[in-house]
Enzyme design. Sequence first.
Site: not given
Length: 322
Positions: A133, A136-137
Site C-alpha cells: 500500500c 499507507c507506507d
Amino acid sequence: MRDIIIIGSGPAGLTAAIYAARAELKPLLIASSVEVGGELVNTTEVENFPGFPEGVMGPDLMTKIQAQAERFGTEVVYDDVVSLDLEGPVKRVTLGGGEVHEARAVIFATGSAYRKLGLPEEEVLSGHGLSWCATCDGFFFRQKTIAVVGGGDSAMEEATFLTRFADKVHVIHRRDELKASKIMQQRAFDNPKIEFVWNAEIAAIHGTSQVSGVTLRDTVTGEERGLDLDGVFVAIGNDPRTHLVHGKLDLTAEGTIAVEGRSSKTSVPGVFAAGDVIDPHYRQAVTAAASGTVAALDAEAYLADLDDASTAAQPALATVSD
Ligand SMILES: Cc1cc2nc3c(=O)[nH]c(=O)nc-3n(C[C@H](O)[C@H](O)[C@H](O)COP(=O)(O)OP(=O)(O)OC[C@H]3O[C@@H](n4cnc5c(N)ncnc54)[C@H](O)[C@@H]3O)c2cc1C
C-alpha cells in the site's frame, strides 16, 4: 435470535460493532480464528489513522478498537464463518466449530486480500520495507531506492505516487509490455525517477529486520542477479473475500459486493456490507471504519422498520382473532 451478526474483525466490522452496541443491539461479532483485527495486524506503524499524532502500531490500534466495541456490549467469537443462509427474515451463520447463529440482520465485513508473491520472506518482512500500500507506507521511503512489482494500472499508479518520496523507483514486471492503460503507462515512462526492469520476477527478498535488496530472475533466460533496495511494494492485485456470498449477493465487475449508492445495502434485504469487501479503490483503515458506521446505521434503520411493521400489524391481527 440476535438482532445483528457482524462478520469480520477489521476496522469495518469493529466500528460497525461500536455503533450497533451503542444502539443497544447487542451485536455478535465473528472475528475469525486466524486474523483477528484484520489486515492492520500485519503491519507495524500506522501514521494516517486520525487521533494518533505520534502514530500507532497496527495491532495496538486494532486491540483498542476491539476493546471499545466490547465496552458497549459486543460479544466476540473467535471462529470462522463457513456458510451463510441469507434468504428470508432469519439469517443463519454457521461457524467452523459447528455452531449456528441466527439474526435478523447481518453485516458482512470480511475485507480483501492483497495478492502475494508467494515467497517465505513475505511474512517476516511485511511492514519492514515490504508493503502492499503506497498510500499507507510511501511516506517512510523518502530519498530511498525502492521497487514496485506489477504491470497493471495500480502498479503504475503506485510507482508514480512513490516518486514523490523515493529517489528511484524500479518497476519490476514479468513481461516486456505492460497491462496498464496507455495513459498510466505514459505517465510512468515520462517520470525520470522510474526505471523499468522487464522480463523479471523476484526470486528472493533479502534482509533480516528490514528489506535490503532482492534477487531478480530473468523470466526468459532464468539468469539471476541482485538488486539493492530499501523497500518493495507489491501491486499485483487484490481479491475481495466474497467466496461465502457467491451466488447469494450481487457482486460488481471488480468482484466487490455490490451496494446501493453510498449505503451498505446489498441485493438481499437485511444483509449489509462494509469496508474493503465493497471498496475496489480507497482501501484504507479509516474509510473501512467509516463504511462500518454506515452499515451499522443502515442495519439499525432496517431493524427499526421491521419493528414498526410488526407493531402496526398487531392490532389488525387482534381484530382478526376477535
Ligand atoms: C500490510 C498492510 C499495511 C496497511 N497499512 C495501512 C495504513 O498504514 N493505513 C491505512 O489506513 N490502511 C492500511 N492498510 C489497509 C487497511 O489495513 C485496510 O484498508 C483495512 O484493514 C480494511 O478493513 P476491513 O475491516 O474492511 O477489512 P480487514 O482489515 O481485511 O478485516 C477483515 C476481517 O474479516 C475476517 N474474515 C474474513 N473472512 C472471514 C470468515 N469467513 N469468518 C470470519 N471472519 C472472516 C478477517 O479475518 C479479518 O479479521 C494496510 C494493509 C496492509 C495489508
